[in-house]
Design an enzyme around this catalytic site. Sequence first.
Site, short mmCIF file in Angstrom:
data_model
loop_
_atom_site.label_atom_id
_atom_site.label_comp_id
_atom_site.label_asym_id
_atom_site.label_seq_id
_atom_site.Cartn_x
_atom_site.Cartn_y
_atom_site.Cartn_z
N TYR A 136 0.31 -0.88 -0.04
CA TYR A 136 -0.20 -0.43 0.28
C TYR A 136 1.11 1.22 0.01
O TYR A 136 1.98 0.98 0.85
CB TYR A 136 -1.70 0.07 1.43
CG TYR A 136 -2.32 -0.94 1.53
CD1 TYR A 136 -3.17 -0.59 0.25
CD2 TYR A 136 -2.37 -1.64 1.95
CE1 TYR A 136 -3.95 -1.29 0.30
CE2 TYR A 136 -3.58 -2.80 1.75
CZ TYR A 136 -4.46 -2.14 0.79
OH TYR A 136 -5.71 -3.45 1.08
N HIS A 256 -11.72 -5.50 -5.65
CA HIS A 256 -11.06 -5.64 -4.68
C HIS A 256 -12.07 -6.38 -3.69
O HIS A 256 -12.62 -6.06 -2.88
CB HIS A 256 -10.50 -3.68 -3.92
CG HIS A 256 -9.77 -4.29 -2.62
ND1 HIS A 256 -8.29 -3.41 -2.65
CD2 HIS A 256 -9.73 -4.38 -1.32
CE1 HIS A 256 -8.05 -3.62 -1.46
NE2 HIS A 256 -8.68 -4.29 -0.93
C1 LIG Z 1 -10.82 -9.69 4.93
C2 LIG Z 1 -9.91 -8.89 3.52
C3 LIG Z 1 -9.09 -8.59 3.62
C4 LIG Z 1 -8.26 -7.60 2.39
N1 LIG Z 1 -6.68 -6.85 2.76
C5 LIG Z 1 -6.29 -6.73 1.14
C6 LIG Z 1 -5.19 -6.07 1.62
O1 LIG Z 1 -4.40 -5.68 2.66
N2 LIG Z 1 -4.32 -5.45 0.56
C7 LIG Z 1 -5.34 -5.15 -0.98
O2 LIG Z 1 -4.55 -5.74 -2.47
N3 LIG Z 1 -5.99 -6.22 -1.11
C8 LIG Z 1 -6.68 -7.35 0.43
N4 LIG Z 1 -7.52 -7.57 0.10
C9 LIG Z 1 -8.82 -8.20 -1.02
C10 LIG Z 1 -7.81 -8.72 -2.26
O3 LIG Z 1 -7.35 -9.23 -1.88
C11 LIG Z 1 -8.73 -9.70 -2.90
O4 LIG Z 1 -8.88 -8.22 -4.26
C12 LIG Z 1 -11.01 -9.83 -2.79
O5 LIG Z 1 -10.79 -10.42 -1.87
C13 LIG Z 1 -11.28 -10.88 -4.13
O6 LIG Z 1 -12.23 -11.06 -4.30
P1 LIG Z 1 -13.30 -11.95 -3.56
O7 LIG Z 1 -12.49 -12.63 -1.89
O8 LIG Z 1 -14.75 -11.93 -3.11
O9 LIG Z 1 -13.13 -13.34 -4.08
C14 LIG Z 1 -8.86 -7.26 1.14
C15 LIG Z 1 -10.08 -8.39 1.51
C16 LIG Z 1 -10.84 -9.41 1.88
C17 LIG Z 1 -11.38 -10.15 2.13
#
Ligand SMILES: Cc1cc2nc3c(=O)[nH]c(=O)nc-3n(C[C@H](O)[C@H](O)[C@H](O)COP(=O)(O)O)c2cc1C
Length: 357
Positions: A136, A256
Amino acid sequence: MRERDMQPDHLVTVADFQEASRHAISEPAWDYITGGSGDEITVRANTSVFEERRILPRMLRETSSIDTRTTILGAESGKPFAIAPMALQRLFHPEGEIATARAAARNDIPFSLATLSSIEMAKVVEHGGQFFFQLYWLRDRGLMAEMLAGAETFGCRAVILTVDAPPLGHRLRDVRNGFRLPDDVYPANIVSEDDEAAESLRDSVDLTFDTSLNWDDLEWIKEHCSLPLVIKGLLHPDDARAAVEHGADGIVVSNHGGRQLDQAVTSLEVLPLIREAVGPDLELVLDSGVRSGRDVLLALARGADSVFIGRPALWGLAVAGADGVSQVLGILEAELLDAMSLSGTRTIAEAKELAVW
Ligand SMILES: Cc1cc2nc3c(=O)[nH]c(=O)nc-3n(C[C@H](O)[C@H](O)[C@H](O)COP(=O)(O)O)c2cc1C
């Protein structure tokens, strides 16, 4: 869910794990995984868009042996999927990121270390496996430089810069739950437990983000890190073209998981446009909504080289730690093999040739 259906042997789909995890952790923690921003229109669209697609199978193709091996962003992988970067996994299981990373290694797939990991990156990589580092864009350039140096030292294969999240989306479930981090869970790459800063981050971890991020900043990352640079969170084909012009080595097409802009388009919808914009050679990973092995196949057929697994891994983590994540990954693999064999698809290269509507 009936008691019997909560037993690991009875959990045979990702949806089963989603439901079982509801009973394994607190409601605010489950909502933090499962929810998204605004009215969760994009969260729902992310899964329905996969359900609406149809595969046109091929027959008589001698599918007695199927090979799912591939490379993902420079890492060897037994399957065309890897674990998405996800923050603060000790919220869902005491072993947090270590459990998820161990399950990834056991299943021969890469794991993404997150900037907002609840366990320091050095402690996660100790357990072995193949890693990416997700960055980030932070106000503290010194800290970013330190983390990038760490990513190189620990043998990460790529840096994944997440560009769709300065600032974090408005997640109404978390607002309604008054969600804040418990005392023993904090972003360990950024602060230590007794840091005064840790306290202020309990309400909003994005206090450390720098929202001035723009295309010129990619140069700074390249100056501080020699790893391939991947941009996560692009949806517009023109942004994908700009990423190539600014020297990106890959793109994660992602909304995301519907946690940022609600009513944003789905990754699966825009994927063919992005593939057309960047040409056949740039590596594209898709995430947001992958819930089955068939979804993995659909994403490859529409132009992805691989996919990231997000929430399904965390539901598995919540149910049974590393074993739960491993079981979820095993389900995805079995479904993928089944879909490949029934559609006459023997390799990842052939999966990309498959026709879908
Ligand atoms: C609990 C949680 C925390 C996440 N934290 C991050 C993060 O710190 N950095 C990031 O790039 N994406 C983060 N994401 C997004 C995931 O990398 C990804 O893009 C997303 O979960 C995809 O959608 P799906 O889980 O519904 O398939 C997060 C997702 C969830 C569910």
